[in-house]
Each structure stands twice: as C-alpha cells, then as structure tokens.
Motif scaffolding. Sequence first.
Motif, PDB file in Angstrom:
ATOM      1  N   GLN A 171       7.172  65.037 -17.629  1.00  0.00           N
ATOM      2  CA  GLN A 171       8.058  63.992 -18.590  1.00  0.00           C
ATOM      3  C   GLN A 171       7.334  62.653 -18.609  1.00  0.00           C
ATOM      4  OE1 GLN A 171      11.806  64.015 -16.528  1.00  0.00           O
ATOM      5  NE2 GLN A 171      12.418  66.090 -17.495  1.00  0.00           N
ATOM      6  N   THR A 224       4.145  62.961 -21.020  1.00  0.00           N
ATOM      7  CA  THR A 224       4.803  63.026 -22.158  1.00  0.00           C
ATOM      8  C   THR A 224       5.390  61.724 -22.938  1.00  0.00           C
ATOM      9  OG1 THR A 224       5.565  65.421 -21.994  1.00  0.00           O
ATOM     10  CG2 THR A 224       6.504  64.492 -23.995  1.00  0.00           C
ATOM     11  N   SER A 270      16.957  57.989 -25.439  1.00  0.00           N
ATOM     12  CA  SER A 270      16.675  58.649 -26.720  1.00  0.00           C
ATOM     13  C   SER A 270      17.366  60.247 -26.541  1.00  0.00           C
ATOM     14  CB  SER A 270      15.159  58.559 -26.977  1.00  0.00           C
ATOM     15  OG  SER A 270      14.613  59.342 -25.928  1.00  0.00           O
ATOM     16  N   GLU A 271      17.578  60.772 -27.694  1.00  0.00           N
ATOM     17  CA  GLU A 271      17.986  62.129 -27.767  1.00  0.00           C
ATOM     18  C   GLU A 271      16.957  63.023 -27.312  1.00  0.00           C
ATOM     19  OE1 GLU A 271      20.368  65.319 -27.896  1.00  0.00           O
ATOM     20  OE2 GLU A 271      20.869  63.250 -28.027  1.00  0.00           O
ATOM     21  N   GLU A 272      15.435  62.715 -27.582  1.00  0.00           N
ATOM     22  CA  GLU A 272      14.321  63.513 -27.318  1.00  0.00           C
ATOM     23  C   GLU A 272      14.106  63.690 -25.861  1.00  0.00           C
ATOM     24  OE1 GLU A 272       9.554  63.870 -28.415  1.00  0.00           O
ATOM     25  OE2 GLU A 272      10.777  62.237 -28.934  1.00  0.00           O
ATOM     26  N   TYR A 273      14.467  62.583 -25.168  1.00  0.00           N
ATOM     27  CA  TYR A 273      14.295  62.527 -23.724  1.00  0.00           C
ATOM     28  C   TYR A 273      15.468  63.542 -23.136  1.00  0.00           C
ATOM     29  CZ  TYR A 273      14.082  61.191 -18.599  1.00  0.00           C
ATOM     30  OH  TYR A 273      14.082  61.313 -17.375  1.00  0.00           O
ATOM     31  N   GLN A 327      17.044  65.940 -24.228  1.00  0.00           N
ATOM     32  CA  GLN A 327      16.750  67.165 -24.473  1.00  0.00           C
ATOM     33  C   GLN A 327      15.839  67.683 -23.392  1.00  0.00           C
ATOM     34  OE1 GLN A 327      15.863  67.866 -28.656  1.00  0.00           O
ATOM     35  NE2 GLN A 327      18.146  67.281 -29.298  1.00  0.00           N
ATOM     36  N   ALA A 328      14.765  66.850 -23.302  1.00  0.00           N
ATOM     37  CA  ALA A 328      13.570  67.343 -22.269  1.00  0.00           C
ATOM     38  C   ALA A 328      14.246  67.584 -21.017  1.00  0.00           C
ATOM     39  CB  ALA A 328      12.618  66.424 -22.469  1.00  0.00           C
TER      40      ALA A 328
END
Length: 217
Positions: free
Chosen positions: A35, A38, A72-75, A77-78
């Motif tokens: 993470q 990324t 954030s939504e991306e984080y 989800q990850a």
Amino acid sequence: MVRGKHHPPRPKPAGSEGMLIAGDLKKERGWTDTQIRTFLPEPDKLARNPRNRKAAPMKLYALERVLRIEASEEYRQAREASRNRQLAARERALARKKEAVAAAEALPLRIDPEPWPLVRQQAIEHFNRRLRRGQSPASLNTVKHRLDRLTVNYLRHRQTSYESELKAFKGVVGVGEAYLVVRRRILDLIAETYPMLAEECERQKFEEAELPEGVTL
C-alpha cells in the motif's frame, strides 16, 4: 500504540512535526508495504536518519496527505482486499494445523514394557551420563519426585523419538501443534504402562514444553 520499556519510541528527524515514517504507517495505521508503494510512491520529504548519519535518508509522509488517501474509496477497497487475503491465509493455515493435529493423533505409538527396577536403574544411568554443570548425580536414594521426573524424561526420549515422529510433518504448517499432541500421547502411554509415574506424567502435560530446534507454534 503503547510501547513498553523495551520498545522506546522511534527517534524522529528534526523538523518532522506532522510527518510520518513508514514504521508509523505500518505499526500504528495498519498500512502494508504494498500500500505504501502504491499510494505513497514518493515521500513528501527526506530527512537525515537521527540514529545513523551514514544511513540512507528517512522518507517522511505528510499526515494530511495520508489522511486524504485513507479517506479515498480506492484506498478503502485496497485495504479491504488486503484484509480478505489475510483472513483467507489464516483460515488456510488453521485448516493445515487441524490436519497436522489429526495426523499426530493417528500416529501409531507404543511402549514395550520392561521390569520396573530395570527402568528405574536405566533412567538413573541415563541421567548421570548427561549431567549438566551444577547438577548432582541421581541414585536410588534420590527423592521420589526427582526420580520420577528423570524417569519420565528417560522414557519419553527412549521409547519414542520426537524427532523421528516429526519427520512426517517436516515443512508442514502445524508441526509445533503436532509435536505437542505426540508429546501428550507419549505421556499418557507412560502413565498407562507405569501407573507409578502417572502423577509426574500429568504434571509434565501442563508444563511448558521445550520445542525441538526449528519447531514453532
């Protein structure tokens, strides 16, 4: 995270207020190395390592930036995907441990009974051949609880080799748990074969076992 006396707070570089290092992200905020690579491919600041001036500069990440990414939504989800992978890995490891324990329970173990006076004398001789510094030799006049202990220890290692039994579990997840199962079963066999040692066998079942080298729980 509260740190004990053996884990003092990590020193931070001068002028790092409002900044986090990778260790903060992982240990205090639950980030993984993947993470960090990324979502934080570049640090916000580089600073001299306060522990070692010759070491590579420390990477610092702005708390404000970290909070924004975490929202954030991306984080999210990850992070959820990472948690699911961890849970799946734990479930697989637990299943393998259960399989190892079941196999250990099914191992054929036996003891060939010998006359009690012979067993006692052989146990004493076995112990005396392996005296450690500061230990006094044993004899038939040694107090009973000590004689019982060294006799059970002798029978455990003489009648069945832990190392031999563990070969069936070499490299298998759960070898430590399997070892403890085999140890318990051997103690039960000793108590059944030599009832005069039942109390010592029961005591040893509840003491912390010393695992063979390379074996962990």
